[in-house]
Design a protein around this motif. Structure first.
Motif, PDB file in Angstrom:
ATOM      1  N   ARG A   1       0.825  -1.201   0.000  1.00 55.33           N
ATOM      2  CA  ARG A   1       0.000   0.000   0.000  1.00 55.33           C
ATOM      3  C   ARG A   1       0.862   1.256   0.000  1.00 55.33           C
ATOM      4  N   GLU A   2       0.413   2.218  -0.740  1.00 56.68           N
ATOM      5  CA  GLU A   2       1.037   3.547  -0.719  1.00 56.68           C
ATOM      6  C   GLU A   2      -0.025   4.492  -0.194  1.00 56.68           C
ATOM      7  N   ALA A   3      -0.176   4.474   1.139  1.00 52.87           N
ATOM      8  CA  ALA A   3      -1.236   5.242   1.788  1.00 52.87           C
ATOM      9  C   ALA A   3      -0.654   5.936   3.017  1.00 52.87           C
ATOM     10  N   PRO A   4      -1.363   6.959   3.528  1.00 54.11           N
ATOM     11  CA  PRO A   4      -0.873   7.663   4.718  1.00 54.11           C
ATOM     12  C   PRO A   4      -0.664   6.696   5.889  1.00 54.11           C
ATOM     13  N   ILE A   5       0.442   6.890   6.600  1.00 53.12           N
ATOM     14  CA  ILE A   5       0.802   6.009   7.708  1.00 53.12           C
ATOM     15  C   ILE A   5       0.601   6.746   9.029  1.00 53.12           C
ATOM     16  N   LYS A   6       0.060   6.022   9.998  1.00 55.45           N
ATOM     17  CA  LYS A   6      -0.162   6.585  11.326  1.00 55.45           C
ATOM     18  C   LYS A   6       0.998   6.280  12.266  1.00 55.45           C
ATOM     19  N   HIS A   7       1.590   5.088  12.117  1.00 51.52           N
ATOM     20  CA  HIS A   7       2.639   4.684  13.050  1.00 51.52           C
ATOM     21  C   HIS A   7       3.540   3.646  12.390  1.00 51.52           C
ATOM     22  N   ILE A   8       4.805   3.624  12.794  1.00 54.14           N
ATOM     23  CA  ILE A   8       5.757   2.666  12.244  1.00 54.14           C
ATOM     24  C   ILE A   8       6.617   2.115  13.372  1.00 54.14           C
ATOM     25  N   GLU A   9       6.909   0.827  13.318  1.00 54.56           N
ATOM     26  CA  GLU A   9       7.777   0.193  14.301  1.00 54.56           C
ATOM     27  C   GLU A   9       8.730  -0.753  13.594  1.00 54.56           C
ATOM     28  N   PHE A  10       9.970  -0.810  14.069  1.00 54.95           N
ATOM     29  CA  PHE A  10      10.951  -1.775  13.576  1.00 54.95           C
ATOM     30  C   PHE A  10      11.249  -2.780  14.689  1.00 54.95           C
ATOM     31  N   VAL A  11      11.200  -4.064  14.350  1.00 51.30           N
ATOM     32  CA  VAL A  11      11.437  -5.124  15.329  1.00 51.30           C
ATOM     33  C   VAL A  11      12.570  -6.012  14.815  1.00 51.30           C
ATOM     34  N   SER A  12      13.616  -6.155  15.603  1.00 52.44           N
ATOM     35  CA  SER A  12      14.753  -7.002  15.211  1.00 52.44           C
ATOM     36  C   SER A  12      14.367  -8.468  15.345  1.00 52.44           C
ATOM     37  N   LEU A  13      14.588  -9.243  14.276  1.00 49.20           N
ATOM     38  CA  LEU A  13      14.322 -10.684  14.294  1.00 49.20           C
ATOM     39  C   LEU A  13      15.612 -11.489  14.357  1.00 49.20           C
ATOM     40  N   GLY A  14      16.734 -10.825  14.250  1.00 51.19           N
ATOM     41  CA  GLY A  14      18.028 -11.494  14.229  1.00 51.19           C
ATOM     42  C   GLY A  14      19.069 -10.556  13.660  1.00 51.19           C
ATOM     43  N   PRO A  15      20.298 -11.019  13.531  1.00 52.18           N
ATOM     44  CA  PRO A  15      21.374 -10.150  13.027  1.00 52.18           C
ATOM     45  C   PRO A  15      21.110  -9.606  11.622  1.00 52.18           C
ATOM     46  N   ASP A  16      20.413 -10.385  10.795  1.00 50.78           N
ATOM     47  CA  ASP A  16      20.224  -9.956   9.406  1.00 50.78           C
ATOM     48  C   ASP A  16      18.766  -9.938   8.977  1.00 50.78           C
ATOM     49  N   ARG A  17      17.828  -9.967   9.940  1.00 51.20           N
ATOM     50  CA  ARG A  17      16.402  -9.915   9.593  1.00 51.20           C
ATOM     51  C   ARG A  17      15.683  -8.986  10.549  1.00 51.20           C
ATOM     52  N   ALA A  18      14.769  -8.212  10.014  1.00 52.19           N
ATOM     53  CA  ALA A  18      13.976  -7.308  10.841  1.00 52.19           C
ATOM     54  C   ALA A  18      12.556  -7.229  10.276  1.00 52.19           C
TER      55      ALA A  18
END
Length: 351
Positions: free
Chosen positions: A138-155
């Motif tokens: 989707r290319e739509a207005p965003i309300k909030h964003i979070e980044f979560v680490s899943l490992g050394p090379d994945r998020a």
């Protein structure tokens, strides 16, 4: 790697005919096919012994297999691939099937996700398999964003859109990023959201980086003119300012302190800009499954999938059917293909 075209060319007309009938019969019945069955279906009148010899040759080529010593033959995965690539004859989509697909795509719902859910259900019902619908990011207005680490090379990035919908995307973060740096990036971006899209945020970050770079250039030039510093290297890609002599010790020097701050800020913003770029490129599809099959535990399964495009002829998603290898490919291929065409048209019209 087996060259299917060469393999087909090397087969005799009789071998191709026997092979085609074995696969067709197996796909229709699911049972091993014996030589006596083929003597009744082949146009050429040959003995069961001759057919057995041909089937043994096809087994030697890895195209057929005997599940039991005394049983008939079934196609191997290689045999099915050869059949699909070189011998499959697809029919036309039926009127009833066409109507069901058109009805699912022409849903009155304003939410594209709901429409695609109806499409998945229709595909699943028509094919008796598991439907797979990959939706465009989707290319739509965003309300909030979070980044979560899943490992050394994945998020994982969690995007909460202004209308309340949530989308998860997996990406490979820039090297050296930590959970705390990801939280800082998310906090910085959330302060800039104000209903912006990912593309909007990328433009904002590009302007921020350009502004910081210009400030660094002005201050650095002053230090260079005074003989206190010099750029390392001769290209703009190398952004290290070498401070000469005793100037390194002047921690209270206003220009030096400001440049240090600007460099730190520039690096942070570059990291955040790269986060945004990777977020847009991430595997952001959502999967709609129209049956209870567990996608990732299927063995011996087949996927018939067709991409769909937007008005710019850019692939933005795909629809497909997952089922056992004993699919009626000749019937399912045109169904999936027609569905993809309608979905692409619908997405383009709504955007």
């Amino acid at each position: 790697m087996v060259d299917h075209a060469t393999l087909l060319d090397d087969m005799t007309a009789r071998s191709r005919e026997v092979f085609r009938h074995v696969v067709d019969t197996y796909l229709a019945t699911g049972a091993p096919v014996g030589s006596r069955t083929l003597t009744r279906t082949l146009e050429e009148k040959v003995s069961a012994a001759t057919i057995r010899n041909v089937m043994q040759d096809l087994e030697y080529l890895g195209l057929l297999a005997a599940p039991h010593v005394s049983a008939g033959r079934i196609p191997t995965e290689l045999g099915l691939r050869l059949f699909v690539d070189g011998l499959l004859e697809t029919g036309d989509i039926g009127d009833e099937e066409r109507q069901r697909i058109e009805t699912s795509v022409s849903s009155n719902s304003q939410d594209v996700s709901d429409v695609l859910d109806h499409v998945g259900q229709a595909l699943s019902g028509l094919t008796q398999g598991a439907s797979l619908v990959l939706t465009p990011k989707r290319e739509a207005p965003i309300k909030h964003i979070e980044f979560v680490s899943l490992g050394p090379d994945r998020a994982l990035v969690v995007l909460v859109f202004a209308d309340g919908t949530v989308e998860n995307r997996v990406f490979a973060p820039p090297p050296g990023q930590t959970p705390s740096s990801m939280r800082e990036a998310a906090n910085f971006l959330n302060a800039l959201m104000e209903g912006r899209t990912l593309s909007d945020l990328r433009h904002v970050m590009a302007r921020e980086i350009s502004t910081r770079r210009q400030e660094i250039d002005v201050l650095a030039q002053q230090l260079i003119d005074s003989g206190m510093a010099v750029w390392q290297g001769e290209t703009e890609d190398i952004n290290r300012l070498i401070v000469r002599g005793r100037a390194n010790l002047l921690d209270d020097d206003g220009d030096l302190a400001r440049i240090r701050e600007l460099f730190d800020d520039l690096e942070r913003k570059r990291d955040i800009a790269q986060f945004l770029e990777l977020t847009e490129e991430g595997d952001g599809v959502r999967i709609f499954i129209g049956s209870e099959n567990k996608l990732f535990s299927l063995s011996g399964s087949s996927l018939v999938v067709s991409p769909y495009m937007n008005a710019d002829r850019r692939i933005i998603g795909a629809v497909g059917v997952i089922g056992p290898t004993r699919l009626n490919y000749g019937r399912i291929v045109p169904i999936v293909d027609y569905t993809a065409q309608l979905v692409g048209r619908m997405v383009s019209d709504r955007s």
